[in-house]
Design a protein around this motif. Structure first.
Motif, mmCIF file in Angstrom:
data_model
loop_
_atom_site.group_PDB
_atom_site.id
_atom_site.type_symbol
_atom_site.label_atom_id
_atom_site.label_comp_id
_atom_site.label_asym_id
_atom_site.label_seq_id
_atom_site.Cartn_x
_atom_site.Cartn_y
_atom_site.Cartn_z
ATOM 1 N N VAL A 50 0.855 -1.177 0.000
ATOM 2 C CA VAL A 50 0.000 0.000 0.000
ATOM 3 C C VAL A 50 0.892 1.228 0.000
ATOM 4 N N LEU A 51 0.624 2.136 -0.920
ATOM 5 C CA LEU A 51 1.362 3.398 -0.941
ATOM 6 C C LEU A 51 0.838 4.271 0.192
ATOM 7 N N THR A 52 1.732 4.798 0.984
ATOM 8 C CA THR A 52 1.305 5.547 2.162
ATOM 9 C C THR A 52 1.588 7.032 2.040
ATOM 10 N N GLY A 53 1.838 7.545 0.845
ATOM 11 C CA GLY A 53 2.088 8.972 0.695
ATOM 12 C C GLY A 53 2.913 9.239 -0.553
ATOM 13 N N PRO A 54 3.321 10.461 -0.719
ATOM 14 C CA PRO A 54 4.115 10.809 -1.907
ATOM 15 C C PRO A 54 5.497 10.148 -1.841
ATOM 16 N N PRO A 55 6.109 9.920 -2.981
ATOM 17 C CA PRO A 55 7.437 9.313 -2.968
ATOM 18 C C PRO A 55 8.446 10.255 -2.327
ATOM 19 N N PRO A 56 9.540 9.715 -1.804
ATOM 20 C CA PRO A 56 10.539 10.586 -1.175
ATOM 21 C C PRO A 56 11.204 11.472 -2.226
ATOM 22 N N PRO A 57 11.690 12.635 -1.833
ATOM 23 C CA PRO A 57 12.345 13.525 -2.795
ATOM 24 C C PRO A 57 13.635 12.880 -3.310
ATOM 25 N N PRO A 58 14.054 13.252 -4.521
ATOM 26 C CA PRO A 58 15.269 12.655 -5.067
ATOM 27 C C PRO A 58 16.497 13.063 -4.261
ATOM 28 N N THR A 59 17.495 12.188 -4.283
ATOM 29 C CA THR A 59 18.736 12.490 -3.570
ATOM 30 C C THR A 59 19.531 13.524 -4.350
#
Length: 80
Positions: free
Chosen positions: A15-24
């Motif tokens: 289950v996706l729990t939010g927006p993806p993390p920002p790029p490194t």
């Protein structure tokens, strides 16, 4: 199984729990880093092998071969 029953839904795997993390930092700036490395390597190769720094002419202007007279002598007498 009767024809009127619905098939069971597929099980939930994740289950996706939010927006993806920002790029490194590397993901955001890798094209700039590789561009800088390429430019530096290009200048180094040009200086090392003398491609860009070789500005001497192949034949200096004062050392051209002189024009020589033709082997047949010019006719003497009447001029045209």
């Amino acid at each position: 199984m009767a024809l009127w029953r619905k098939p069971a839904p597929p099980p939930v795997i994740g289950v996706l729990t939010g927006p993806p993390p920002p790029p490194t930092w590397w993901q955001s700036n890798r094209h700039l880093v590789l561009l800088a490395i390429g430019v530096i390597a290009g200048f180094w190769l040009a200086v090392k092998f003398g491609v860009a720094a070789d500005a001497t002419p192949a034949c200096p202007p004062g050392l051209r071969p002189a024009h020589t007279a033709s082997p047949t002598p010019a006719p003497t007498g009447a001029q045209h």
